[in-house]
Enzyme design. Structure first.
Site, mmCIF file in Angstrom:
data_model
loop_
_atom_site.group_PDB
_atom_site.id
_atom_site.type_symbol
_atom_site.label_atom_id
_atom_site.label_comp_id
_atom_site.label_asym_id
_atom_site.label_seq_id
_atom_site.Cartn_x
_atom_site.Cartn_y
_atom_site.Cartn_z
ATOM 1 N N ASP A 44 35.869 70.453 39.103
ATOM 2 C CA ASP A 44 36.956 71.117 39.809
ATOM 3 C C ASP A 44 37.662 72.046 38.805
ATOM 4 O OD1 ASP A 44 39.199 71.401 41.675
ATOM 5 O OD2 ASP A 44 40.251 70.090 40.267
ATOM 6 N N ASP A 46 41.506 73.680 39.068
ATOM 7 C CA ASP A 46 42.942 73.464 38.807
ATOM 8 C C ASP A 46 43.256 71.989 38.606
ATOM 9 O OD1 ASP A 46 44.492 76.151 39.210
ATOM 10 O OD2 ASP A 46 42.961 76.091 40.768
ATOM 11 N N ASP A 225 40.776 66.197 40.079
ATOM 12 C CA ASP A 225 42.099 65.569 39.940
ATOM 13 C C ASP A 225 42.818 65.353 41.266
ATOM 14 O OD1 ASP A 225 42.432 68.420 40.315
ATOM 15 O OD2 ASP A 225 44.555 68.050 39.964
HETATM 16 O O1 LIG Z 1 40.037 72.778 43.888
HETATM 17 P P1 LIG Z 1 40.862 73.416 42.800
HETATM 18 O O2 LIG Z 1 40.065 74.360 41.953
HETATM 19 O O3 LIG Z 1 41.615 72.403 41.993
HETATM 20 O O4 LIG Z 1 41.935 74.286 43.594
HETATM 21 C C1 LIG Z 1 42.979 73.645 44.339
HETATM 22 C C2 LIG Z 1 44.149 74.607 44.452
HETATM 23 O O5 LIG Z 1 44.496 74.954 43.106
HETATM 24 C C3 LIG Z 1 45.477 75.953 42.903
HETATM 25 O O6 LIG Z 1 46.742 75.382 43.168
HETATM 26 C C4 LIG Z 1 47.065 74.326 42.277
HETATM 27 O O7 LIG Z 1 47.159 74.825 40.933
HETATM 28 C C5 LIG Z 1 48.230 75.781 40.707
HETATM 29 C C6 LIG Z 1 48.132 76.270 39.268
HETATM 30 O O8 LIG Z 1 48.247 75.230 38.355
HETATM 31 C C7 LIG Z 1 49.573 75.086 41.000
HETATM 32 O O9 LIG Z 1 50.649 76.022 40.799
HETATM 33 C C8 LIG Z 1 49.568 74.580 42.442
HETATM 34 O O10 LIG Z 1 50.767 73.828 42.683
HETATM 35 C C9 LIG Z 1 48.370 73.648 42.686
HETATM 36 O O11 LIG Z 1 48.290 73.266 44.059
HETATM 37 C C10 LIG Z 1 45.171 77.186 43.731
HETATM 38 O O12 LIG Z 1 46.244 78.106 43.630
HETATM 39 C C11 LIG Z 1 44.870 76.858 45.170
HETATM 40 O O13 LIG Z 1 44.455 78.032 45.855
HETATM 41 C C12 LIG Z 1 43.733 75.838 45.228
HETATM 42 O O14 LIG Z 1 43.435 75.499 46.559
#
Ligand SMILES: O=P(O)(O)OC[C@H]1O[C@H](O[C@H]2O[C@H](CO)[C@@H](O)[C@H](O)[C@H]2O)[C@H](O)[C@@H](O)[C@@H]1O
Length: 286
Positions: A44, A46, A225
Site C-alpha cells: 500500500d 499512504d 495500514d
Molecule cells: O491505499 P492508499 O495508497 O493508502 O491510499 C488511501 C488514501 O490515501 C491518501 O489519504 C491518506 O493519506 C493522506 C496523506 O498522508 C492523509 O492526509 C489522509 O488523511 C489519508 O486518508 C489519499 O489522499 C487518498 O486519495 C487515498 O484514498
C-alpha cells in the site's frame, strides 16, 4: 454498505493490533517462511510506504525506501496497490518495472504495457462525476474539507476539519452516496470515499496480479495500514505473509496481518531485509 469481501465465519482468525508480533523482531521466522518460496511483494502507499501527513499532495516516500524498491524489483515482482489515482501513485513512487494499481485496484498497469481496467466500474463514472460536483458544492463552506477525485473513486478528507464538523462531512458523503446505487462508501484514515458499487477491492486486485504473474509457487507478502488493506491481508492470510503498519489513529482494531511494524520507516527496514535475502539467492547482484 458492502465495503469488504471478508467472510464473517473466519473472523476468529483476526487479531487485535496490539497482539500482532513485530515483524522486525520476528525476522528469523519471516526469513524461514520465505526460504524456498521467492516473494511477490505487494504494498500500500499512504501510511505504509509514505508517512501520513496533513496534506495528501505532500505525502512522500523516504528516499531509502525507493532505493529498496529499486533493489527488490530486480529480484522479485513488486506491486503497489493504492487508493490514489493510478497516475498519482506512479508519479510518487517513480520506480520502473513495478505493478501499480490505482483507485483501490479498479485500474492496474504492469511491466510490458499490461493495462487492466475494471470494465463494470466504468458504468459508475457518470455518478462519480455527479457526486464530485455535488460534494464540492455542499462541502465548500466547511473549512478543511477536501474533495479528492481519483478516476474510480472520490475521497473526502476531513483530517483538517474542525472536530465538531466531522460528523456533518461524513453524513453528507453518505447521503449523496446513498442516492446513487452505482456507488458505495468506504472509510479510511480521516477520509470517507465513494467507490463503484462492485464486488472488487484490494484483495481482488492482489489476486489478479498474482494470477497474471502465474505466481502460484511464490510467497505473497503484503503490507498495508488501513481498513481497505484488510481485504488484501485477508486474501493472503492462509498462504502468505501479511504485515500491518501500526497507527494510534486506528486504536486497537482487528487485523488479518501476521506481523506488524511501527511505522513506514520500520517497514522500509523490513523490506530492506527481504531485498537483501532475495539478492543473496540471486548471487548478490545489486
Ligand atoms: O491505499 P492508499 O495508497 O493508502 O491510499 C488511501 C488514501 O490515501 C491518501 O489519504 C491518506 O493519506 C493522506 C496523506 O498522508 C492523509 O492526509 C489522509 O488523511 C489519508 O486518508 C489519499 O489522499 C487518498 O486519495 C487515498 O484514498
Amino acid at each position: 454498505m458492502a465495503a469488504t469481501n471478508i467472510d464473517p465465519r473466519r473472523h476468529s482468525a483476526q487479531r487485535r493490533l496490539s497482539r500482532v508480533p513485530d515483524g522486525l523482531e520476528s525476522w528469523d521466522e519471516i526469513a524461514g517462511r520465505l526460504r524456498g518460496r521467492p516473494p511477490v511483494v505487494l504494498l500500500d502507499y499512504d501510511g505504509t510506504l509514505a508517512p501520513i501527513c496533513d496534506d495528501p499532495a505532500k505525502a512522500t516516500m523516504p528516499v531509502r525506501t525507493r532505493e529498496v524498491l529499486q533493489t527488490l524489483v530486480r529480484h522479485c515482482a513488486v506491486a503497489v496497490l493504492s487508493g490514489r489515482d493510478l497516475q498519482d501513485v506512479r508519479h510518487r513512487i517513480r520506480v520502473d518495472g513495478l505493478w501499480y494499481a490505482g483507485s483501490h485496484g479498479f485500474e492496474l498497469v504492469g511491466p510490458g504495457n499490461v493495462s487492466v481496467v475494471h470494465e463494470a466500474a466504468e458504468r459508475a463514472l457518470p455518478d462519480l462525476d455527479e457526486a464530485e460536483r455535488r460534494l464540492s458544492c455542499e462541502l465548500e463552506p466547511v473549512a478543511g474539507a477536501l474533495v479528492d477525485r481519483k478516476r474510480f473513486a472520490l475521497a473526502v478528507h476531513y483530517r483538517n476539519v474542525r472536530p465538531d464538523a466531522v460528523d456533518h462531512v461524513i453524513s453528507v458523503v453518505h447521503r449523496i452516496g446513498d442516492e446513487m446505487p452505482t456507488l458505495r462508501a468506504t472509510h479510511g484514515r480521516r477520509v470517507v470515499e465513494l467507490l463503484p458499487n462492485i464486488d472488487w477491492n484490494k484483495g481482488r486486485a492482489l489476486r489478479l496480479v498474482l494470477d497474471r504473474l502465474n505466481a502460484q509457487d511464490a510467497m505473497p507478502v503484503f503490507a498495508g495500514d488501513d481498513y481497505t488493506d484488510e481485504d488484501a491481508l485477508h486474501e493472503i492470510h492462509d498462504d502468505g505473509i501479511g504485515i500491518v503498519v501500526r497507527s494510534a489513529e486506528h486504536g486497537d482494531r482487528l487485523t488479518w496481518a501476521h506481523y506488524s511494524v511501527e511505522d513506514p520507516l520500520a517497514l522500509g527496514g523490513l523490506l530492506a531485509r527481504i531485498a537483501s535475502l532475495v539478492r543473496t539467492w540471486s548471487g548478490r547482484q545489486p
